[in-house]
Design an enzyme around this catalytic site. Sequence first.
Site, PDB file in Angstrom:
ATOM      1  N   LYS A   1       0.853  -1.179   0.000  1.00 44.59           N
ATOM      2  CA  LYS A   1       0.000   0.000   0.000  1.00 44.59           C
ATOM      3  C   LYS A   1       0.895   1.237   0.000  1.00 44.59           C
ATOM      4  CE  LYS A   1      -4.201  -1.796   0.465  1.00 44.59           C
ATOM      5  NZ  LYS A   1      -5.244  -1.580  -0.574  1.00 44.59           N
TER       6      LYS A   1
ATOM      7  N   LYS B   1     -14.539  -6.831  -6.467  1.00 41.73           N
ATOM      8  CA  LYS B   1     -14.788  -7.172  -5.059  1.00 41.73           C
ATOM      9  C   LYS B   1     -16.286  -7.360  -4.915  1.00 41.73           C
ATOM     10  CE  LYS B   1     -10.937  -4.348  -3.452  1.00 41.73           C
ATOM     11  NZ  LYS B   1     -10.527  -3.114  -2.751  1.00 41.73           N
TER      12      LYS B   1
HETATM   13 MG    MG Z   1      -7.239  -1.519  -4.057  1.00 39.43          MG
END
Ligand code: MG
EC number: 5.1.1.-
Length: 340
Positions: A156, A254
């Site tokens: 990240k 997702k």
């Molecule tokens: Mg992402």
Amino acid sequence: MTVSWNTRVLHTKSPFGIARWTHSEYPRTFVHFEHGGVTGRGEAAPNAFYGENRATVEAALPPLSAHLHDPWDWEALEAALSRTFPHGHPSVKCALEMAALEACALEAGLPVWKLLGLSSKAVPESSYTISIAELPEMERQAREATAQGYRILKVKLGTDRDVPILETLRAAAPQATLRVDANAAWTRSQAKRMLAVLEACGVELLEQPLPAADLEGHAELRRVSPLPLVADESLHDRSTVPALARAFDAVNLKIAKLGGPLQALHTARTARALGMNVMIGCMIESSLGISASVHLAGLADWVDLDGALLLADDPYEGLEWQGGQVTRPTQAGWGVRERA
Ligand SMILES: [Mg+2]
């Protein structure tokens, strides 16, 4: 026939940080749908970026769950859910779609992936996320993940120290495949500068470098990027895929943001028809929600399904992991059970 639900607050093993926030607590709402002697289960994993939280989930469940009666009529369920709320509440729609699918699969005595006629080929190996923290802590996470057998790390970024983070993690895990997710935090010029660093560190792909609405910026970046660009925050539902095809090489699906496993399948097929690659990702979810994505994962080029691995108190068990490699369940339904 009854539909019931309960919310539990799940906790990550360590605080989970991305460019926008850091959290340790994740309220998740579990739906139970009893029908014809079986119980189908679903999970709502709300995310504030898509306008959801515990309160919106609990408020949307009564009107939406009223449409869950015939688990076999998937078209009618989808139509009723989107008639009630044309936009929003994707994690609730997901939980209800999951519950309907599992009720059908249990009645048929099949795992959901077989019920849907999906690929039985091995699930691609999942990445394991190194979340944003102080640099020594990120380095520690990377070493520990590598020692535990995770061979693909998702880093990240979106901080003021992205270059040292990436260089440190590359040195800490020299053999690992690295993927980068900037979570929409970079500017156009910053993203262009970072491309050279990503390439030098051997990064495999770049997820959502720029703000969700900046498709022009992504299209421009894509023209000069040596790595594939993957849309995550820019993808809200399947209707947005055609607009993304010029700006991105791939989409991150997702189930919690798309409205369920069937919606993710529709989205995957649309993306394929437009020549895009497909990643299957997740929110922080229990093994119930993750299992639903594992059932779909044979159709993905890349998999990022570590959501339950990051939890300290996953209420479900039954998924088998070897490092980042998960085995597709063979039991009827989703193939996970509540922990005793
Ligand atoms: Mg992402």
